[in-house]
Design a protein around this motif. Structure first.
Motif, mmCIF file in Angstrom:
data_model
loop_
_atom_site.group_PDB
_atom_site.id
_atom_site.type_symbol
_atom_site.label_atom_id
_atom_site.label_comp_id
_atom_site.label_asym_id
_atom_site.label_seq_id
_atom_site.Cartn_x
_atom_site.Cartn_y
_atom_site.Cartn_z
ATOM 1 N N UNK A 44 33.552 65.635 40.350
ATOM 2 C CA UNK A 44 32.739 66.763 39.882
ATOM 3 C C UNK A 44 31.769 67.255 40.948
ATOM 4 N N UNK A 45 31.333 66.373 41.821
ATOM 5 C CA UNK A 45 30.313 66.742 42.807
ATOM 6 C C UNK A 45 30.907 67.083 44.172
ATOM 7 N N UNK A 46 32.189 66.902 44.331
ATOM 8 C CA UNK A 46 32.847 67.188 45.601
ATOM 9 C C UNK A 46 32.822 68.693 45.853
ATOM 10 N N UNK A 47 32.197 69.095 46.948
ATOM 11 C CA UNK A 47 32.120 70.520 47.274
ATOM 12 C C UNK A 47 33.371 70.960 48.020
ATOM 13 N N UNK A 48 33.542 72.268 48.103
ATOM 14 C CA UNK A 48 34.663 72.811 48.848
ATOM 15 C C UNK A 48 34.566 72.398 50.319
ATOM 16 N N UNK A 49 33.343 72.361 50.846
ATOM 17 C CA UNK A 49 33.148 71.936 52.230
ATOM 18 C C UNK A 49 33.576 70.500 52.465
ATOM 19 N N UNK A 50 33.215 69.612 51.519
ATOM 20 C CA UNK A 50 33.629 68.212 51.644
ATOM 21 C C UNK A 50 35.152 68.076 51.536
ATOM 22 N N UNK A 51 35.730 68.819 50.622
ATOM 23 C CA UNK A 51 37.180 68.778 50.435
ATOM 24 C C UNK A 51 37.890 69.280 51.697
ATOM 25 N N UNK A 52 37.383 70.353 52.258
ATOM 26 C CA UNK A 52 37.956 70.902 53.484
ATOM 27 C C UNK A 52 37.878 69.876 54.615
ATOM 28 N N UNK A 53 36.740 69.219 54.743
ATOM 29 C CA UNK A 53 36.581 68.193 55.776
ATOM 30 C C UNK A 53 37.557 67.040 55.559
#
Length: 137
Positions: free
Chosen positions: A32-41
């Motif tokens: 739920x807290x995973x951001x798009x930026x973290x996912x992209x990384x």
């Protein structure tokens, strides 16, 4: 749910079940807290290490595809490319897309018959997708 990850189509079924099967190294609360930026990384790092991960590590790739589908509703395809001579994960290019189910089904059937070629994927998806293409780079 079908998801195209580079050269392979995955049948994710129920994405929440895939994410909560205990295989992915993240607690369910972090989904739920995973951001798009973290996912992209995370995707760039994984593809930098193994650009052919969809073929070499299908279970891990399936979980990443489920995570994309969960955190980026509408995305059902990813093209991730590590260029020759890449110096690190930042050099990996990513494109997300929403591909019509009819095309994903066509690709899925070709994959199951053992005749899915990268050229077919490019022709049916990446050369056609324009307004639905979302770049994460």
């Amino acid at each position: 749910m079908l998801f195209l990850f580079n050269e392979a189509v995955f049948d994710l079924g129920d994405i929440v079940s895939v994410l909560k099967d205990g295989t992915i190294p993240l607690p369910a609360a972090q989904f739920e807290t995973l951001t798009t930026g973290h996912l992209t990384l995370l995707l760039r790092e994984a593809l930098y290490v193994d650009p052919m991960m969809a073929t070499n590590k299908p279970d891990r790739t399936k979980h990443l595809a489920a995570l994309i589908a969960y955190r980026a509703p509408g995305a059902n395809a990813l093209l991730g490319v590590r260029p020759d001579g890449a110096d690190g994960p930042d050099d990996v290019g990513l494109r997300f897309a929403n591909v019509p189910l009819l095309i994903l089904t066509y690709l899925w059937k070709h994959q199951n018959a053992g005749v899915l070629e990268p050229g077919t994927i490019n022709e049916e998806v990446w050369n056609r997708v324009t307004e639905n293409l979302h770049s994460a780079y």
